[in-house]
Design a protein around this motif. Sequence first.
Motif, PDB file in Angstrom:
ATOM      1  N   GLN A 247      -5.325  -0.920  -7.044  1.00  0.00           N
ATOM      2  CA  GLN A 247      -6.220  -0.611  -6.323  1.00  0.00           C
ATOM      3  C   GLN A 247      -6.685   0.770  -6.026  1.00  0.00           C
ATOM      4  OE1 GLN A 247      -6.631  -2.947  -2.355  1.00  0.00           O
ATOM      5  NE2 GLN A 247      -8.234  -4.499  -3.631  1.00  0.00           N
TER       6      GLN A 247
ATOM      7  N   ARG B 245       0.965  -1.496   0.060  1.00  0.00           N
ATOM      8  CA  ARG B 245      -0.187   0.239  -0.054  1.00  0.00           C
ATOM      9  C   ARG B 245       0.329   1.464   0.060  1.00  0.00           C
ATOM     10  NH1 ARG B 245      -5.083  -1.731   4.059  1.00  0.00           N
ATOM     11  NH2 ARG B 245      -2.592  -2.297   5.211  1.00  0.00           N
TER      12      ARG B 245
ATOM     13  N   PHE C 174      -6.733  -9.699  -4.933  1.00  0.00           N
ATOM     14  CA  PHE C 174      -5.683  -8.885  -4.439  1.00  0.00           C
ATOM     15  C   PHE C 174      -4.649  -9.613  -4.597  1.00  0.00           C
ATOM     16  CE2 PHE C 174      -2.809  -6.028  -3.114  1.00  0.00           C
ATOM     17  CZ  PHE C 174      -2.440  -5.008  -4.220  1.00  0.00           C
TER      18      PHE C 174
ATOM     19  N   ASN D  60     -11.305  -6.598  -2.375  1.00  0.00           N
ATOM     20  CA  ASN D  60      -9.325  -7.171  -2.475  1.00  0.00           C
ATOM     21  C   ASN D  60      -9.599  -8.860  -2.456  1.00  0.00           C
ATOM     22  OD1 ASN D  60      -7.709  -5.828  -0.697  1.00  0.00           O
ATOM     23  ND2 ASN D  60      -9.604  -5.642   0.934  1.00  0.00           N
TER      24      ASN D  60
ATOM     25  N   GLU E 176      -9.602   3.716  -3.393  1.00  0.00           N
ATOM     26  CA  GLU E 176     -10.059   3.566  -2.565  1.00  0.00           C
ATOM     27  C   GLU E 176     -11.185   4.654  -2.393  1.00  0.00           C
ATOM     28  OE1 GLU E 176      -7.038   1.422   0.893  1.00  0.00           O
ATOM     29  OE2 GLU E 176      -7.632   3.305   1.075  1.00  0.00           O
TER      30      GLU E 176
ATOM     31  N   PRO F 252     -12.535  -1.067  -1.222  1.00  0.00           N
ATOM     32  CA  PRO F 252     -11.880  -0.713  -3.009  1.00  0.00           C
ATOM     33  C   PRO F 252     -11.664  -1.353  -3.555  1.00  0.00           C
ATOM     34  CG  PRO F 252     -10.550  -2.445  -1.340  1.00  0.00           C
ATOM     35  CD  PRO F 252     -12.018  -1.866  -0.845  1.00  0.00           C
ATOM     36  N   TYR F 253     -12.064  -0.962  -5.314  1.00  0.00           N
ATOM     37  CA  TYR F 253     -12.016  -1.769  -5.958  1.00  0.00           C
ATOM     38  C   TYR F 253     -10.257  -2.255  -6.816  1.00  0.00           C
ATOM     39  CZ  TYR F 253     -16.593  -0.885  -8.230  1.00  0.00           C
ATOM     40  OH  TYR F 253     -17.932  -1.269  -8.713  1.00  0.00           O
ATOM     41  N   THR F 254     -10.518  -3.043  -7.542  1.00  0.00           N
ATOM     42  CA  THR F 254      -8.970  -4.047  -7.659  1.00  0.00           C
ATOM     43  C   THR F 254      -9.209  -3.424  -9.294  1.00  0.00           C
ATOM     44  OG1 THR F 254      -9.122  -5.508  -5.562  1.00  0.00           O
ATOM     45  CG2 THR F 254      -8.002  -5.962  -7.695  1.00  0.00           C
TER      46      THR F 254
ATOM     47  N   VAL G 292     -10.169   3.455 -10.892  1.00  0.00           N
ATOM     48  CA  VAL G 292      -9.486   2.284 -11.667  1.00  0.00           C
ATOM     49  C   VAL G 292      -9.674   2.487 -13.303  1.00  0.00           C
ATOM     50  CG1 VAL G 292      -9.663   0.412  -9.518  1.00  0.00           C
ATOM     51  CG2 VAL G 292     -11.661   0.538 -10.953  1.00  0.00           C
TER      52      VAL G 292
END
Lengths: 453, 453
Positions: free
Chosen positions: B283, B154, B317, B314, B285, B222-224, B293
């Motif tokens: 990712q 991160r 990830f 997540n 947030e 979050p988006y991955t 993204v």
Amino acid sequence: MTITASDLQELKDQFGERFITDQRTFAPYMRDMSWMLPEGEPVGAVFAESTEDVSKALAWANKHVVPVSVRTGGSGLAGGSVSYDGGLILSLHKMNRILEIDPENGVAVIEPGIINAEFNKELAKEGFFFAPDPASASIASVGGNIATNAGGLRAVCHGVTINWVRALEVVLADGRVIEVGSKTIKNVSSLNLKELFIGSEGTLGVITQAVVRIEHIPEYEPYTFFACFDSIEDAGYATIAIRAAENKPVSLELIDALGVRLVNERNPDLQIPQPGAGLLLGQAEGQSAKEDVEEFANTCREYGATAVMFEEGNRLFQVRRDAYPALSAAGMEVIGDVSVPIASLAEAIHNIMAISEKRQRRVSILAHAGDGNIHPIVECGEGIEESRAAEELLDEVCEMAVGMGGVVSGEHGIGYLKHHAVTQLLSPDTRDVQLAIKKALDPNGILTPGRKL
Amino acid sequence: MTITASDLQELKDQFGERFITDQRTFAPYMRDMSWMLPEGEPVGAVFAESTEDVSKALAWANKHVVPVSVRTGGSGLAGGSVSYDGGLILSLHKMNRILEIDPENGVAVIEPGIINAEFNKELAKEGFFFAPDPASASIASVGGNIATNAGGLRAVCHGVTINWVRALEVVLADGRVIEVGSKTIKNVSSLNLKELFIGSEGTLGVITQAVVRIEHIPEYEPYTFFACFDSIEDAGYATIAIRAAENKPVSLELIDALGVRLVNERNPDLQIPQPGAGLLLGQAEGQSAKEDVEEFANTCREYGATAVMFEEGNRLFQVRRDAYPALSAAGMEVIGDVSVPIASLAEAIHNIMAISEKRQRRVSILAHAGDGNIHPIVECGEGIEESRAAEELLDEVCEMAVGMGGVVSGEHGIGYLKHHAVTQLLSPDTRDVQLAIKKALDPNGILTPGRKL
């Protein structure tokens, strides 16, 4: 050591017109913006124009064991660059070039003498900014920001200077030049020497070049909010609540009623809202700036704010920069700088007001509230006794802050001014470690002796 | 010095069952997760349970000039905690308590042995997290994170460990205990000693307590995103472009095709998209995570991504954490750790592939791409010759990185493993400064000698 005419001739031979022995010429470089006076008569001043100049000047001073005061913008408030009797003044204000702006790596390479606001003006042309933003940005040099690890108005969100420096070129006491850090984002290849030099106030080496991080100027205008309080402690409690929430403002500043009134008197067009006791003003950036400041304002209302205002943009935020000059012009000019754990902010403010009352001396409060960094501004008339009384009041404030787990300087540095406080307040073993490192890097003790450590 | 039975008796008297001399018992504490072997037979191991234990153990070692290896989780990858012949093992894994969670000040106070993932599990119950997040979070201690200034997944958005530490309690080589830093957000009251101890890999003192920053867990999932590339260099160019834009991802990671295939083989249910050459995954947030993204994915397409996928949350990830174990199980287990200026990322990857080809030895690429921090994973069979060949390949990678303005370690540290590289690559004067500081703080050289510096 006694310096002879032939010793001085060495400097004249090396520097020519860049070495000045006429005190009338170098007098402006003998002090900073604190009320600390120089100790006596320096032997002269070197106006360095290159790393090589700095290296030669320090090698000379080291050989002859001459104390060196280092100076760029001279905006310091702790007497860190006040000159020495028999000392050498080393001014870097002519080393003020931007050597490179490198947007792809998000960095710029600069010389230490560049003025913070000038640097940001140049960066803005490329769409970038450098976040460390002392209230004195229009006169403070970036080198000085680094040497003191300056804070400023945007630290709540963007951090302080140490978070914006990637690498340094440093001249050691004996004139050797080293590079510490790198242009990379991550680096654990060496001891954190870069971090050690940052904030060391010239006691370990002289910074002659820096690679600093730059960021894109945000796409959206910031939003500014104002909240008036009838109790300055309540402004403190509102700050604690805002700071403890998930959403963080970019800035969160506190000005007391006197400060606001004086700014409004000097600049009636501004029409800053006049609080009963204190004004909390803050900013949010980004796409949701408006909703964010509304959230902050609601928190202020919960903690007793009597009036709340918003405004898009930066215009009224200027009140914060104008407050200290306005207070200073009105005789409130001795400025303190303590930092407390954020949850203790309101209590610390309360304690400062109590100290003011007990000592029957007016104290105004300015604070980078969102960081728990308080500047008590103490009334001070002419003469040494007045200065001493103001200083004693601030000593009591320092002790109070330390008693709450706070520290005696949040951003101005220790310099000459707070040297005695640090000697009293750091543990003897912590002081020992500091002095051992100083001795290891500057065995003859020529670099700003009697400051910081 | 030769250690006698009566010298050892001093430790037994002081520590009782917390001092172990049976090698079968302390053998697991003789090394870390690198392939570096201990130098010989230590005299014993102290399993410290308090700061006082650490202080006594160091005072003993200092008196008898015994080299000390320090260990918490043992997840190090640079041989920093490998034990010494005739040395003392000091294990802090039992000092693993959370002493305080203080939401109002946004800090927690911990002992060094607490495991990163365990700490985050406890923080999550209060709605908080600690951001430094090495891929080894499930076994790495927070004390080890601090001692190595660990990075992790991160760091693009949240920074590395140094950005999350407010204060430390440190035991000096002679057993004295000091506190550096404070609970305050801003502090310029002392030299940056806290920063000096962070990442010093146990060479300057032993960390026995830390005040670390904690933050609210973001409200939104979050988006991955995943982007497949047929050229691993193109994944690098896409990274440079994403990193140079205003909007920053929270994570931006690169896994090459081999890594992805091995993860999919071990865990077919995951169904990670299989790239031709490399997978970029990242990712975002916050409220605008989805749009963010999408913006990153568009940039990937511009740089040649053949397929792009999104997923909320997540879950996928995890592929990043599984990649190194999967590669390691397949014989690709010698891991490098260079960091280059972000704009040089693609070129550095290209150069690593060329070195692999020249040396006819398979190299897989994992990277904290968004930070310019590359982990080349080198194929290595059994035996000393194979190790040496892998190590030589990584030495060439280090030289290449340094040639580009990069550094030889982005997050794993120097330890034992890269000691020779640092000796070669730092300037003699920079090394001198490091050694002078080491000498000032540890005059007998007992603290992890022959590591880091």
